[in-house]
Design a protein around this motif. Sequence first.
Motif, short mmCIF file in Angstrom:
data_model
loop_
_atom_site.label_atom_id
_atom_site.label_comp_id
_atom_site.label_asym_id
_atom_site.label_seq_id
_atom_site.Cartn_x
_atom_site.Cartn_y
_atom_site.Cartn_z
N ASN A 27 0.82 -1.13 -0.09
CA ASN A 27 0.03 0.03 0.09
C ASN A 27 0.97 1.46 -0.09
OD1 ASN A 27 0.75 0.01 2.72
ND2 ASN A 27 -1.10 0.15 3.62
N GLY A 28 2.22 1.25 -0.05
CA GLY A 28 3.09 2.28 0.00
C GLY A 28 3.27 2.91 1.32
N LYS A 29 2.63 2.40 2.04
CA LYS A 29 2.76 3.01 3.63
C LYS A 29 3.47 1.94 4.59
CE LYS A 29 -1.36 5.45 3.23
NZ LYS A 29 -2.86 5.41 3.61
N LEU A 30 4.23 2.36 5.64
CA LEU A 30 4.85 1.58 6.59
C LEU A 30 3.82 1.34 7.59
CD1 LEU A 30 8.35 1.77 8.19
CD2 LEU A 30 6.29 1.56 9.67
N ASP A 51 8.97 8.82 28.72
CA ASP A 51 9.71 8.20 27.75
C ASP A 51 8.91 7.52 26.67
OD1 ASP A 51 12.21 8.41 29.17
OD2 ASP A 51 12.13 6.61 30.14
N THR A 52 7.89 6.87 27.17
CA THR A 52 6.89 6.34 26.07
C THR A 52 6.34 7.16 25.13
OG1 THR A 52 5.63 4.16 25.92
CG2 THR A 52 4.82 5.84 27.20
N GLU A 53 6.07 8.41 25.64
CA GLU A 53 5.22 9.38 24.82
C GLU A 53 6.54 9.80 23.93
OE1 GLU A 53 3.21 12.24 27.39
OE2 GLU A 53 1.66 10.75 27.84
N VAL A 54 7.39 10.31 24.49
CA VAL A 54 8.56 10.98 23.63
C VAL A 54 9.14 9.82 22.66
CG1 VAL A 54 10.73 12.14 23.73
CG2 VAL A 54 8.88 12.75 25.44
N ARG A 55 9.22 8.60 22.99
CA ARG A 55 9.96 7.61 21.99
C ARG A 55 9.00 7.50 20.92
NH1 ARG A 55 12.11 3.37 27.01
NH2 ARG A 55 13.71 4.80 27.43
N SER A 56 7.68 7.22 21.22
CA SER A 56 6.73 6.99 20.11
C SER A 56 6.51 8.04 19.14
CB SER A 56 5.23 6.58 20.95
OG SER A 56 4.82 7.65 21.56
N ALA A 57 6.48 9.26 19.63
CA ALA A 57 6.30 10.50 18.74
C ALA A 57 7.62 10.61 17.87
CB ALA A 57 6.30 11.73 19.69
N ASN A 58 8.78 10.52 18.51
CA ASN A 58 9.87 10.83 17.98
C ASN A 58 10.39 9.83 16.82
OD1 ASN A 58 10.21 12.98 19.61
ND2 ASN A 58 12.63 13.20 19.09
N SER A 59 10.14 8.50 17.04
CA SER A 59 10.24 7.52 16.26
C SER A 59 9.44 7.76 14.87
CB SER A 59 9.94 5.95 16.65
OG SER A 59 8.78 6.13 17.24
N LEU A 72 10.43 8.79 10.90
CA LEU A 72 10.05 8.25 9.59
C LEU A 72 9.52 9.26 8.83
CD1 LEU A 72 8.45 5.19 11.12
CD2 LEU A 72 10.29 4.94 9.67
N GLU A 73 8.77 10.22 9.32
CA GLU A 73 8.21 11.39 8.45
C GLU A 73 9.19 12.13 7.81
OE1 GLU A 73 5.99 15.28 9.64
OE2 GLU A 73 5.05 13.45 11.12
N ASP A 74 10.55 12.36 8.74
CA ASP A 74 11.40 13.34 8.20
C ASP A 74 12.09 12.56 7.05
OD1 ASP A 74 10.70 15.13 10.24
OD2 ASP A 74 12.38 14.70 11.54
N ALA A 75 12.14 11.22 7.08
CA ALA A 75 12.70 10.35 5.97
C ALA A 75 11.68 10.31 4.74
CB ALA A 75 13.03 9.05 6.48
N GLY A 76 10.67 10.96 4.92
CA GLY A 76 9.72 10.80 3.83
C GLY A 76 8.84 9.75 3.61
#
Length: 356
Positions: free
Chosen positions: A179-182, A195-203, A207-211
Amino acid sequence: MKKALSLLVAFAMALSLVACGGSDSSAAGGSSAAASGSGEATATAGVCWYNFGDTFIANARNTLNEAAAADGTIKVVDADSLNDVATQTSNINNFYTQGVDYLVLNNINNNAIAEIIEQAKEEGVTLIFANTNSPTDEEFAMYDKVYHVSSVAEQSGTIIGEALAKYWNEHPEADRNGNGKLDYIMLLGIQGHYDTEVRSANSLKALEDAGIETECVQETICNYQRAEAQNQVASILQARKDDIDAVIACNDDMALGAIEALKAAGFFGEGEYIPVVGVDATANGVEAIKEGTMLCTALNNPVTLGNSVYKLMTVLEKGEEPTQENIGIDGTTVEGHHIYINYVGITADNTEDAAY
Ligand code: GAL
């Protein structure tokens, strides 16, 4: 207890050593690490860990207790909050009743940081937030004896997100349903934990920054626990097996649970590979990387955490403020009342960097 009482304290600890070989039960339900180093204990620290049964916390706790036992300047008594806010509050109150000089708090009562600081101020006890989010500047301004020792959660999310992006870009077959999506499963730690909030958001941001376009198949709280993650992922796989491209776990224990569920569903080995990322670089996490099931983790060094907390107290005991020089522990950055612990990305290429 201040220096005038140090002889008495040393005597009491000597008795404790004879009776218990350096460890005894505390009123707060934990253990105490008594002095066996050359000096006399000049202060006592009460340490509230959120959960003794948590792998990362167990390692940090051992380190802190060992540091206290080896050095002997500060007597460390600890207690288990059993992942329960009311138990944490009762442990804190017990420590104040016992007259501790330092309260080290692996805080889970995020809505009460100001109250916790206020209480420490009233008690005249130095308060060290450990492995948790930082108080705000306003909260620090309430009391000059507040400190914060923790890893930099943003780094861990970025490290695992970038590893996943690299894998995705190098492996077109990773888009299993085309489907072209991860399509990912997100495994979260305890609800609202920093930690969990920041880790999930930053991961996801990495991915978004990598397009890379992403889609959340399911996000689920597993409390940093392996068994919970295994159960949750097993049931998600039953419903959406063909739609999962990756598992992002906010710690290694949950990543390992996911890997177990994926193995049971026929992945890995002779089956298809699904990238799973975690955080901590626990011994079992690193084994999974070596075995080729886990793609990447971020070393969250529990030894650095335990040693940094202990070193901070010894520095404060000398009447100094922490600096890069007097804390002097590799992998840390000292800034004012903060000691930040840096993560290290671990993949199959550098598992040796995860040794601690
Ligand atoms: C995190 C760690 C988790 C869990 C949690 C508890 O830093 O990565 O595995 O131990 O702390 O607060």
